[in-house]
Write a protein that holds these residues in place. Structure first.
Motif, PDB file in Angstrom:
ATOM      1  N   GLU A 228       0.834  -1.155   0.168  1.00 55.24           N
ATOM      2  CA  GLU A 228      -0.114   0.180  -0.181  1.00 55.24           C
ATOM      3  C   GLU A 228       0.884   1.139   0.207  1.00 55.24           C
ATOM      4  O   GLU A 228       1.846   1.498   0.637  1.00 55.24           O
ATOM      5  N   TYR A 229       0.468   2.185  -0.860  1.00 58.08           N
ATOM      6  CA  TYR A 229       1.265   3.459  -0.824  1.00 58.08           C
ATOM      7  C   TYR A 229       0.297   4.558  -0.152  1.00 58.08           C
ATOM      8  O   TYR A 229      -1.136   4.820  -0.567  1.00 58.08           O
ATOM      9  N   ARG A 230       0.686   5.176   0.702  1.00 58.47           N
ATOM     10  CA  ARG A 230       0.073   6.223   1.408  1.00 58.47           C
ATOM     11  C   ARG A 230       0.375   7.715   1.374  1.00 58.47           C
ATOM     12  O   ARG A 230       1.784   7.746   1.012  1.00 58.47           O
ATOM     13  N   ASP A 231      -0.208   8.737   1.321  1.00 61.68           N
ATOM     14  CA  ASP A 231       0.159  10.087   1.391  1.00 61.68           C
ATOM     15  C   ASP A 231       0.611  10.575   2.879  1.00 61.68           C
ATOM     16  O   ASP A 231       0.639   9.717   3.816  1.00 61.68           O
ATOM     17  N   ASP A 232       0.814  11.871   2.881  1.00 59.25           N
ATOM     18  CA  ASP A 232       1.409  12.239   4.106  1.00 59.25           C
ATOM     19  C   ASP A 232       0.378  12.245   5.261  1.00 59.25           C
ATOM     20  O   ASP A 232       0.822  12.167   6.573  1.00 59.25           O
ATOM     21  N   SER A 233      -0.880  12.327   4.774  1.00 55.42           N
ATOM     22  CA  SER A 233      -2.120  11.968   5.955  1.00 55.42           C
ATOM     23  C   SER A 233      -2.464  10.604   6.307  1.00 55.42           C
ATOM     24  O   SER A 233      -3.261  10.481   6.957  1.00 55.42           O
ATOM     25  N   GLY A 234      -1.622   9.630   5.652  1.00 56.63           N
ATOM     26  CA  GLY A 234      -1.871   8.429   5.890  1.00 56.63           C
ATOM     27  C   GLY A 234      -2.859   7.560   5.010  1.00 56.63           C
ATOM     28  O   GLY A 234      -3.371   6.552   5.289  1.00 56.63           O
ATOM     29  N   LYS A 235      -3.694   8.485   4.288  1.00 53.70           N
ATOM     30  CA  LYS A 235      -4.666   7.779   3.096  1.00 53.70           C
ATOM     31  C   LYS A 235      -3.891   6.959   2.212  1.00 53.70           C
ATOM     32  O   LYS A 235      -3.075   7.367   1.599  1.00 53.70           O
ATOM     33  N   THR A 292      26.875   7.163   1.806  1.00 50.45           N
ATOM     34  CA  THR A 292      25.525   7.488   1.963  1.00 50.45           C
ATOM     35  C   THR A 292      24.531   6.463   1.544  1.00 50.45           C
ATOM     36  O   THR A 292      25.138   5.602   0.663  1.00 50.45           O
ATOM     37  N   LEU A 293      23.365   6.224   2.217  1.00 48.42           N
ATOM     38  CA  LEU A 293      22.387   5.462   1.786  1.00 48.42           C
ATOM     39  C   LEU A 293      21.202   5.901   1.829  1.00 48.42           C
ATOM     40  O   LEU A 293      20.511   6.458   2.753  1.00 48.42           O
ATOM     41  N   ALA A 294      20.357   6.068   0.868  1.00 50.68           N
ATOM     42  CA  ALA A 294      19.057   6.750   0.586  1.00 50.68           C
ATOM     43  C   ALA A 294      17.967   5.398   0.456  1.00 50.68           C
ATOM     44  O   ALA A 294      18.140   4.508  -0.098  1.00 50.68           O
ATOM     45  N   TYR A 295      16.951   5.703   1.533  1.00 50.82           N
ATOM     46  CA  TYR A 295      15.918   4.650   1.495  1.00 50.82           C
ATOM     47  C   TYR A 295      14.600   5.669   1.602  1.00 50.82           C
ATOM     48  O   TYR A 295      14.567   6.744   2.015  1.00 50.82           O
ATOM     49  N   ASP A 296      13.483   5.102   1.432  1.00 48.91           N
ATOM     50  CA  ASP A 296      12.148   5.730   1.573  1.00 48.91           C
ATOM     51  C   ASP A 296      11.786   5.890   3.107  1.00 48.91           C
ATOM     52  O   ASP A 296      12.460   5.382   3.833  1.00 48.91           O
ATOM     53  N   LYS A 297      10.736   6.551   3.294  1.00 50.67           N
ATOM     54  CA  LYS A 297      10.436   6.954   4.807  1.00 50.67           C
ATOM     55  C   LYS A 297       9.971   5.591   5.435  1.00 50.67           C
ATOM     56  O   LYS A 297       9.968   5.592   6.691  1.00 50.67           O
ATOM     57  N   ALA A 298       9.831   4.452   4.903  1.00 54.69           N
ATOM     58  CA  ALA A 298       9.175   3.209   5.609  1.00 54.69           C
ATOM     59  C   ALA A 298      10.340   2.749   6.392  1.00 54.69           C
ATOM     60  O   ALA A 298      10.245   2.061   7.414  1.00 54.69           O
TER      61      ALA A 298
END
Length: 507
Positions: A228-235, A292-298
């Motif tokens: 699941e992909y969510r926006d900043d509001s968690g939707k 450096t290592l880049a990852y998503d916010k998860a």
């Protein structure tokens, strides 16, 4: 391949759709597969050798190198192309194997010890590149991707038997015997003919077993996955569902070369695989190469930040939004001053309380002090050269102005070595798109997400070959002649000469 000298070292857009015989010959030469072939020959022993293992191995490589949609398409081309047959040691059309031979060989490749040898081939090619390309692996990014696969018929039949047995047990009335017999004591056996090893799916079916099968040849079975992909509001904004595996990649941001990879069950989280990905890449690259290592916010987790700190790697991870109604907080250690605050992302601000209404100014970031474990900030008015009503209070006639040092240990998530509010962080975080492009090449060029590979062993062998071919073409791009200049002459770079020399030495 024809590459202009102004192109980057790894010019992926210059790969030929239809490689020439010379390109194919160079690709096969660049793969250090000697130990794998020796192991396969030892495994075959003195049995029938109608189709030598180097021919079967060559067919699998050519299927990827030539971007055939299926093994049958590659076999058809081998039957009509004598020059191509000679490259992999097939003398006549009659000696071209059938698809069944390739399928059985592919399953063997996915079993130990051959599966480990496939991984060693990839690792050795990345090690070779890392030794001659000085910046390979400095800035990295990681992500996971969906990989479609299918279960073998033997596994399907075994699971169907289990479901049928469970359904029958539910319908049958439960009867308890009045005097249940005592369980027989288990006694060890000295008979070498009695094996205590777990039965293969085929043998389990023959015996009528209906136990849960979770692995095949020590590998997880393909299973259903959902992301699941969510926006900043968690939707939830997007849902992706698939059946197969999850692939994890660690990619060089600048060169878009995969440095390490893993295949896991769809239920495995990305955070669990960051440590093995880093360890595999560090084993292949020179010491202290990864910066450096880049990852998503998860992956914005305290344990991940602690891991990267211990590995001396700077995290480039967007923060997860956890604050509900709060917008700012006093910086730790600056409570007495009262006007130095930070937002949820860890960006520092000084508040001008003399103005009406109060004005919040972003403080000037001056760098990471690794020896102190602090982030250094400076008064923005002094740094940028403008007048602030709070200057007499904050700076106290200091020429350099107010200096604030934030200890990272107070919150590793919020105060990483590269603050999120800086331009450098944004540039490195945008480098995560390199993983998406690498994923696209694996799937579009070499069919990593084909979905028609049956069985865990075959799929792991298939994906391993895809990664070997990816490293092979990275090697060919780095060693290719470059043309350009007034007379359009071709030339070799210093890196190309060093890499060619290493390939010659390995032979």
């Amino acid at each position: 391949m024809r590459i202009h000298h102004a192109k980057p070292l790894f010019a992926w857009d210059c790969l030929d759709d239809n490689p020439s015989l010379k390109t194919i010959r160079d690709a096969l030469k660049a793969i250090p597969d000697g130990r794998l072939l020796e192991g396969l020959r030892a495994w075959r022993g003195k049995g029938r050798n109608d189709y030598p293992v180097h021919c079967l191995w060559g067919v699998l490589l050519l299927t990827m190198i030539l971007r055939h949609a299926s093994i049958d398409a590659c076999l058809a081309e081998l039957r009509r192309n004598s020059e191509l047959r000679k490259l992999i040691g097939i003398e006549t059309e009659a000696r071209v194997p059938d698809s069944d031979n390739i399928s059985r060989f592919q399953k063997v490749l996915g079993q130990e010890p051959h599966r480990t040898e496939l991984r060693k081939i990839f690792d050795s090619m990345i090690t070779r590149l890392g030794e001659v390309v000085p910046d390979l692996g400095q800035d990295t990014a990681g992500d996971s991707t969906t990989l479609n696969a299918r279960r073998s018929e033997a596994i399907k039949k075994l699971l169907a038997e289990k479901e049928a047995k469970e359904a029958a047990d539910k319908q049958a009335p439960e009867k308890q015997p009045l005097n249940p017999p005592a369980p027989a004591a288990a006694t060890p056996t000295n008979n070498p003919a009695v094996s205590t090893a777990p039965a293969t799916p085929e043998k389990a079916i023959e015996k009528g077993a209906a136990d849960v099968v979770e692995t095949e040849d020590g590998l997880p079975l393909p299973s259903g996955g959902r992301k699941e992909y969510r926006d900043d509001s968690g939707k939830v904004t997007k849902v992706v569902e698939w059946f197969g595996y999850k692939g994890h990649l660690l990619v060089d941001v600048k060169h878009e070369v995969v440095l390490s990879w893993e295949i896991t069950s769809t239920k495995t989280s990305d955070n669990e695989m960051i440590r093995p990905l880093i360890q595999q890449a560090k084993n292949c690259l020179p010491e202290n190469r990864i910066k450096t290592l880049a990852y998503d916010k998860a992956s914005d987790d305290v344990a991940i930040h602690e891991l990267l700190r211990d590995e001396d790697i700077k995290p480039v991870i967007e923060i997860r939004r956890c604050w509900k109604n709060q917008t700012e907080m006093l910086v730790p250690g600056q409570e007495q001053r009262g006007n130095i605050v930070h937002d949820e992302a860890g960006t520092l601000f000084c508040v001008d309380t003399k103005s009406e209404p109060p004005v919040r100014h972003k403080m000037a970031y001056m760098g990471h002090e690794a020896s102190r474990g602090t982030l250094k900030y400076r008064c923005p008015a002094k740094h940028e050269g403008w007048t602030c009503p709070m200057s007499s209070v904050c700076n106290a006639d200091k020429t350099y102005g107010l200096t604030v040092r934030v200890k990272q240990e107070t919150d590793l998530r919020r105060f990483p070595p590269i603050p999120r509010g800086t331009k450098k962080f944004e540039e490195l975080y945008d480098g995560r798109t390199a993983v998406e492009r690498a994923n696209a090449r694996l799937k579009v060029f070499w069919g990593a997400d084909d979905g028609n590979v049956v069985g865990a062993s075959r799929f792991h062998a298939f994906f391993s070959i895809v990664m070997i071919v990816h490293a092979t073409f990275a090697t060919l791009l780095a060693t290719a002649h470059r043309h350009g200049g007034v007379l359009n002459h071709t030339r070799l770079s210093t890196i190309s000469k060093a890499l060619n020399q290493k390939i010659e030495e390995e032979e």
